[in-house]
Design a protein around this motif. Structure first.
Motif, mmCIF file in Angstrom:
data_model
loop_
_atom_site.group_PDB
_atom_site.id
_atom_site.type_symbol
_atom_site.label_atom_id
_atom_site.label_comp_id
_atom_site.label_asym_id
_atom_site.label_seq_id
_atom_site.Cartn_x
_atom_site.Cartn_y
_atom_site.Cartn_z
ATOM 1 N N ILE A 7 0.835 -1.201 0.000
ATOM 2 C CA ILE A 7 0.000 0.000 0.000
ATOM 3 C C ILE A 7 0.872 1.254 0.000
ATOM 4 O O ILE A 7 0.603 2.207 -0.737
ATOM 5 C CB ILE A 7 -0.953 -0.023 1.204
ATOM 6 C CG1 ILE A 7 -1.998 -1.110 1.027
ATOM 7 C CG2 ILE A 7 -1.629 1.333 1.397
ATOM 8 C CD1 ILE A 7 -2.849 -1.369 2.254
ATOM 9 N N CYS A 8 1.936 1.238 0.796
ATOM 10 C CA CYS A 8 2.846 2.392 0.840
ATOM 11 C C CYS A 8 3.535 2.608 -0.503
ATOM 12 O O CYS A 8 3.656 3.747 -0.969
ATOM 13 C CB CYS A 8 3.877 2.210 1.934
ATOM 14 S SG CYS A 8 3.225 2.328 3.593
ATOM 15 N N LEU A 9 3.994 1.526 -1.114
ATOM 16 C CA LEU A 9 4.629 1.640 -2.432
ATOM 17 C C LEU A 9 3.652 2.168 -3.474
ATOM 18 O O LEU A 9 4.010 2.997 -4.311
ATOM 19 C CB LEU A 9 5.189 0.295 -2.882
ATOM 20 C CG LEU A 9 6.556 -0.071 -2.362
ATOM 21 C CD1 LEU A 9 6.939 -1.476 -2.804
ATOM 22 C CD2 LEU A 9 7.586 0.924 -2.828
ATOM 23 N N PHE A 10 2.415 1.696 -3.428
ATOM 24 C CA PHE A 10 1.401 2.167 -4.370
ATOM 25 C C PHE A 10 1.135 3.658 -4.178
ATOM 26 O O PHE A 10 1.085 4.415 -5.155
ATOM 27 C CB PHE A 10 0.106 1.367 -4.208
ATOM 28 C CG PHE A 10 -0.992 1.839 -5.107
ATOM 29 C CD1 PHE A 10 -0.956 1.555 -6.459
ATOM 30 C CD2 PHE A 10 -2.042 2.591 -4.602
ATOM 31 C CE1 PHE A 10 -1.959 2.007 -7.307
ATOM 32 C CE2 PHE A 10 -3.053 3.049 -5.439
ATOM 33 C CZ PHE A 10 -3.009 2.743 -6.792
ATOM 34 N N ALA A 11 0.991 4.084 -2.924
ATOM 35 C CA ALA A 11 0.718 5.499 -2.650
ATOM 36 C C ALA A 11 1.890 6.379 -3.095
ATOM 37 O O ALA A 11 1.679 7.447 -3.694
ATOM 38 C CB ALA A 11 0.444 5.697 -1.161
ATOM 39 N N LEU A 12 3.104 5.936 -2.841
ATOM 40 C CA LEU A 12 4.261 6.721 -3.268
ATOM 41 C C LEU A 12 4.397 6.744 -4.789
ATOM 42 O O LEU A 12 4.799 7.754 -5.356
ATOM 43 C CB LEU A 12 5.538 6.176 -2.629
ATOM 44 C CG LEU A 12 5.776 6.595 -1.189
ATOM 45 C CD1 LEU A 12 6.989 5.869 -0.617
ATOM 46 C CD2 LEU A 12 5.970 8.088 -1.076
ATOM 47 N N THR A 13 4.047 5.659 -5.447
ATOM 48 C CA THR A 13 4.106 5.623 -6.908
ATOM 49 C C THR A 13 3.080 6.562 -7.529
ATOM 50 O O THR A 13 3.387 7.281 -8.488
ATOM 51 C CB THR A 13 3.889 4.188 -7.413
ATOM 52 O OG1 THR A 13 4.853 3.338 -6.793
ATOM 53 C CG2 THR A 13 4.032 4.101 -8.909
#
Length: 89
Positions: A7-13
């Protein structure tokens, strides 16, 4: 923990894509400088999350170097703008 990292990687992407839009369409040079600083910070965050996911401490060093390079680029642009920017002479 893996779901939270995803989820964190998706939000940062998603945020990184929005920052790229601001970087290319920014109405002024200071807007682009701020977008470039945010871009480098977000990339450092992504590298940090990948370091946690892969349990690789060496990636944290890469994230620190990326953040420092972004900071130094911002200082350079600020100096450039402080001295009057581009000249035509």
């Amino acid at each position: 923990m893996s779901t939270l990292l995803s989820i964190c990687l998706f939000a940062l992407t998603v945020g990184l894509c929005l920052v790229l839009v601001r970087l290319f369409r920014g109405p002024s040079l200071p807007d682009r400088v701020v977008a470039l600083e945010l871009f480098s910070t977000m990339v450092a965050g992504i590298i940090g999350i990948l370091a946690i996911a892969y349990e690789e401490a060496l990636l944290l060093d890469v994230a620190i170097v990326m953040a420092l390079m972004g900071f130094m680029a911002t200082i350079g642009f600020a100096r450039f703008l402080e001295q009057g920017g581009r000249r035509n002479d």
